[in-house]
Design a protein around this motif. Structure first.
Motif, PDB file in Angstrom:
ATOM      1  N   PRO A   1       0.796  -1.378  -0.047  1.00 37.27           N
ATOM      2  CA  PRO A   1       0.072   0.081   0.092  1.00 37.27           C
ATOM      3  C   PRO A   1       0.853   1.291  -0.083  1.00 37.27           C
ATOM      4  O   PRO A   1       1.885   1.310   0.756  1.00 37.27           O
ATOM      5  N   ALA A   2       0.603   2.193  -0.893  1.00 36.61           N
ATOM      6  CA  ALA A   2       1.530   3.392  -0.890  1.00 36.61           C
ATOM      7  C   ALA A   2       1.411   4.228   0.308  1.00 36.61           C
ATOM      8  O   ALA A   2       2.183   5.095   0.708  1.00 36.61           O
ATOM      9  N   ASN A   3       0.235   4.295   0.854  1.00 37.09           N
ATOM     10  CA  ASN A   3      -0.375   5.147   1.954  1.00 37.09           C
ATOM     11  C   ASN A   3       0.191   6.525   1.806  1.00 37.09           C
ATOM     12  O   ASN A   3       1.017   7.269   2.501  1.00 37.09           O
ATOM     13  N   LEU A   4      -0.239   7.330   0.656  1.00 36.42           N
ATOM     14  CA  LEU A   4       0.466   8.546   0.305  1.00 36.42           C
ATOM     15  C   LEU A   4      -0.231   9.790   1.125  1.00 36.42           C
ATOM     16  O   LEU A   4      -1.183   9.396   1.597  1.00 36.42           O
ATOM     17  N   THR A   5       0.837  10.762   1.721  1.00 40.20           N
ATOM     18  CA  THR A   5       0.334  11.847   2.314  1.00 40.20           C
ATOM     19  C   THR A   5       0.226  12.961   1.891  1.00 40.20           C
ATOM     20  O   THR A   5       0.768  13.138   0.626  1.00 40.20           O
ATOM     21  N   LEU A   6      -0.383  14.115   2.301  1.00 43.76           N
ATOM     22  CA  LEU A   6      -0.765  15.167   1.605  1.00 43.76           C
ATOM     23  C   LEU A   6       0.832  15.904   1.538  1.00 43.76           C
ATOM     24  O   LEU A   6       1.016  16.616   0.508  1.00 43.76           O
ATOM     25  N   ARG A   7       1.468  15.670   2.437  1.00 48.83           N
ATOM     26  CA  ARG A   7       2.933  16.347   2.391  1.00 48.83           C
ATOM     27  C   ARG A   7       3.703  15.678   1.308  1.00 48.83           C
ATOM     28  O   ARG A   7       4.357  16.367   0.602  1.00 48.83           O
ATOM     29  N   GLN A   8       3.617  14.525   0.697  1.00 44.56           N
ATOM     30  CA  GLN A   8       4.441  13.821  -0.362  1.00 44.56           C
ATOM     31  C   GLN A   8       3.584  14.514  -1.587  1.00 44.56           C
ATOM     32  O   GLN A   8       4.466  14.704  -2.610  1.00 44.56           O
ATOM     33  N   LEU A   9       2.422  14.755  -1.574  1.00 45.53           N
ATOM     34  CA  LEU A   9       1.861  15.450  -2.894  1.00 45.53           C
ATOM     35  C   LEU A   9       2.527  16.903  -2.834  1.00 45.53           C
ATOM     36  O   LEU A   9       2.756  17.197  -4.068  1.00 45.53           O
ATOM     37  N   LEU A  10       2.520  17.510  -1.837  1.00 41.49           N
ATOM     38  CA  LEU A  10       2.915  18.927  -1.832  1.00 41.49           C
ATOM     39  C   LEU A  10       4.510  19.023  -2.107  1.00 41.49           C
ATOM     40  O   LEU A  10       4.789  19.913  -2.973  1.00 41.49           O
ATOM     41  N   THR A  11       5.321  17.988  -1.901  1.00 39.67           N
ATOM     42  CA  THR A  11       6.602  18.149  -2.337  1.00 39.67           C
ATOM     43  C   THR A  11       7.172  17.173  -3.303  1.00 39.67           C
ATOM     44  O   THR A  11       8.578  17.063  -3.531  1.00 39.67           O
ATOM     45  N   HIS A  12       6.223  16.859  -3.970  1.00 37.71           N
ATOM     46  CA  HIS A  12       6.718  16.125  -5.548  1.00 37.71           C
ATOM     47  C   HIS A  12       7.457  14.659  -5.003  1.00 37.71           C
ATOM     48  O   HIS A  12       8.290  14.440  -5.677  1.00 37.71           O
ATOM     49  N   THR A  13       6.995  14.225  -4.018  1.00 41.14           N
ATOM     50  CA  THR A  13       7.642  13.022  -3.491  1.00 41.14           C
ATOM     51  C   THR A  13       6.813  11.620  -3.501  1.00 41.14           C
ATOM     52  O   THR A  13       7.330  10.694  -2.969  1.00 41.14           O
ATOM     53  N   SER A  14       5.536  11.944  -4.167  1.00 49.50           N
ATOM     54  CA  SER A  14       4.588  10.790  -3.892  1.00 49.50           C
ATOM     55  C   SER A  14       4.891   9.851  -5.056  1.00 49.50           C
ATOM     56  O   SER A  14       4.615   8.381  -4.760  1.00 49.50           O
ATOM     57  N   GLY A  15       5.479  10.213  -6.139  1.00 49.35           N
ATOM     58  CA  GLY A  15       5.317   9.283  -7.342  1.00 49.35           C
ATOM     59  C   GLY A  15       4.232   8.812  -7.916  1.00 49.35           C
ATOM     60  O   GLY A  15       4.208   7.964  -8.673  1.00 49.35           O
ATOM     61  N   LEU A  16       3.182   9.644  -7.595  1.00 54.25           N
ATOM     62  CA  LEU A  16       1.992   9.246  -8.198  1.00 54.25           C
ATOM     63  C   LEU A  16       1.849   9.185  -9.675  1.00 54.25           C
ATOM     64  O   LEU A  16       2.620  10.095 -10.415  1.00 54.25           O
ATOM     65  N   SER A  17       1.079   8.542 -10.353  1.00 54.61           N
ATOM     66  CA  SER A  17       1.331   8.241 -11.768  1.00 54.61           C
ATOM     67  C   SER A  17       0.301   9.374 -12.383  1.00 54.61           C
ATOM     68  O   SER A  17      -0.604   9.921 -11.619  1.00 54.61           O
ATOM     69  N   GLU A  18       0.765   9.886 -13.485  1.00 51.47           N
ATOM     70  CA  GLU A  18       0.217  10.963 -14.411  1.00 51.47           C
ATOM     71  C   GLU A  18      -1.100  10.293 -15.305  1.00 51.47           C
ATOM     72  O   GLU A  18      -0.935   9.356 -15.630  1.00 51.47           O
ATOM     73  N   ALA A  19      -2.099  11.352 -15.522  1.00 54.65           N
ATOM     74  CA  ALA A  19      -3.060  11.091 -16.573  1.00 54.65           C
ATOM     75  C   ALA A  19      -2.250  11.193 -17.834  1.00 54.65           C
ATOM     76  O   ALA A  19      -1.399  11.951 -18.005  1.00 54.65           O
ATOM     77  N   THR A  20      -2.799  10.590 -18.931  1.00 57.20           N
ATOM     78  CA  THR A  20      -2.431  10.818 -20.025  1.00 57.20           C
ATOM     79  C   THR A  20      -2.915  12.258 -20.742  1.00 57.20           C
ATOM     80  O   THR A  20      -3.975  12.736 -20.133  1.00 57.20           O
ATOM     81  N   SER A  21      -2.177  12.714 -21.800  1.00 58.21           N
ATOM     82  CA  SER A  21      -2.966  13.965 -22.276  1.00 58.21           C
ATOM     83  C   SER A  21      -4.339  13.901 -22.643  1.00 58.21           C
ATOM     84  O   SER A  21      -5.079  14.942 -22.581  1.00 58.21           O
ATOM     85  N   GLU A  22      -4.484  12.858 -23.308  1.00 62.62           N
ATOM     86  CA  GLU A  22      -6.008  12.475 -23.756  1.00 62.62           C
ATOM     87  C   GLU A  22      -6.818  12.385 -22.593  1.00 62.62           C
ATOM     88  O   GLU A  22      -8.193  13.044 -22.641  1.00 62.62           O
ATOM     89  N   GLN A  23      -6.557  11.803 -21.411  1.00 62.61           N
ATOM     90  CA  GLN A  23      -7.183  11.783 -20.175  1.00 62.61           C
ATOM     91  C   GLN A  23      -7.519  13.043 -19.569  1.00 62.61           C
ATOM     92  O   GLN A  23      -8.764  13.567 -19.291  1.00 62.61           O
ATOM     93  N   GLN A  24      -6.432  13.869 -19.787  1.00 65.76           N
ATOM     94  CA  GLN A  24      -6.548  15.275 -19.269  1.00 65.76           C
ATOM     95  C   GLN A  24      -7.556  16.074 -20.009  1.00 65.76           C
ATOM     96  O   GLN A  24      -8.509  16.910 -19.231  1.00 65.76           O
ATOM     97  N   LYS A  25      -7.333  15.983 -21.420  1.00 65.03           N
ATOM     98  CA  LYS A  25      -8.586  16.774 -22.288  1.00 65.03           C
ATOM     99  C   LYS A  25      -9.868  16.239 -22.052  1.00 65.03           C
ATOM    100  O   LYS A  25     -10.741  17.304 -22.058  1.00 65.03           O
ATOM    101  N   ALA A  26     -10.123  15.184 -21.734  1.00 66.49           N
ATOM    102  CA  ALA A  26     -11.524  14.673 -21.681  1.00 66.49           C
ATOM    103  C   ALA A  26     -12.048  15.052 -20.180  1.00 66.49           C
ATOM    104  O   ALA A  26     -13.206  15.155 -20.430  1.00 66.49           O
TER     105      ALA A  26
END
Length: 207
Positions: free
Chosen positions: A103-128
């Motif tokens: 389990p990744a157990n991501l925290t807000l701090r990790q999101l704030l500091t770009h240390t989460s490693g969270l996957s990105e949406a594709t450009s098509e998904q972002q546009k949709a």
């Protein structure tokens, strides 16, 4: 004196000549008054439109510091804590795994500091996507790119997730929260996600 401020324009001109930037608006101010306001270069290179001091720029990732500020404002209000797990606000995040399957157990701090490693949406998904909540399923569908906290990697999905958490905890849309609590009180009348027709006429072409 005005000659001193002319040096600012002179310093920018080589960047324009080398096509690093098309143009710029510069401002020098004290806390009491504006000392100098000037424009150099062009707002649209193809049309040779001169830059004007009332031009509007796409601020792009400068939205990130506003998002960070908003999160800390909500922490001050007792509505969240940066050490909180993301899943406290968005339950689907409890299913996110690391590359090793834990389990990744991501925290807000990790999101704030770009240390989460969270996957990105594709450009098509972002546009949709029409809303921030539309993006969340794409972020949680894949494992993180690395063990959270183990490295730094610039992450759009983390900031967008924080934007959604601002909406959930404040009960306002992200544009409403920014306008009421940050840009409005600061008198930033031309800072918006949705430029009016009048503002669109002043938009600088991004390069």
């Amino acid at each position: 004196n005005s000659g001193k401020f002319e040096l600012i324009r002179d310093a920018l001109k080589p960047f324009i000549a080398q096509n690093e930037i098309a143009g710029a608006v510069t401002l020098v101010t004290t806390k009491d008054k504006v000392l100098d306001l000037a424009a150099v270069g062009e707002s649209n290179v193809a049309a040779h439109s001169p830059m004007r001091t009332d031009n509007v720029f796409w601020i792009a990732s400068m939205t990130k510091p506003l998002t960070g500020t908003a999160i800390l404002m909500l922490q001050e209000q007792g509505k969240l804590n940066i050490e909180d797990p993301v899943s406290k606000f968005i339950p689907e995040f409890a299913n996110v795994k690391t590359p090793s399957g834990k389990p990744a157990n991501l925290t807000l701090r990790q999101l704030l500091t770009h240390t989460s490693g969270l996957s990105e949406a594709t450009s098509e998904q972002q546009k949709a996507a029409k809303t921030l909540s539309d993006l969340i399923p794409y972020f949680v569908a894949k494992p993180t790119q690395f063990e959270p906290g183990s490295q730094w990697r610039y992450c759009q999905s983390g900031i967008n997730t924080l934007g959604r958490i601002i909406e959930i905890t404040s009960g306002q849309s992200l544009p409403e929260f920014f306008a009421q609590h940050i840009t409005g009180p600061l008198g930033m009348k031309d800072t918006t996600f949705y430029p009016t027709r009048e503002q669109q006429k002043r938009l600088v072409t991004p390069y």
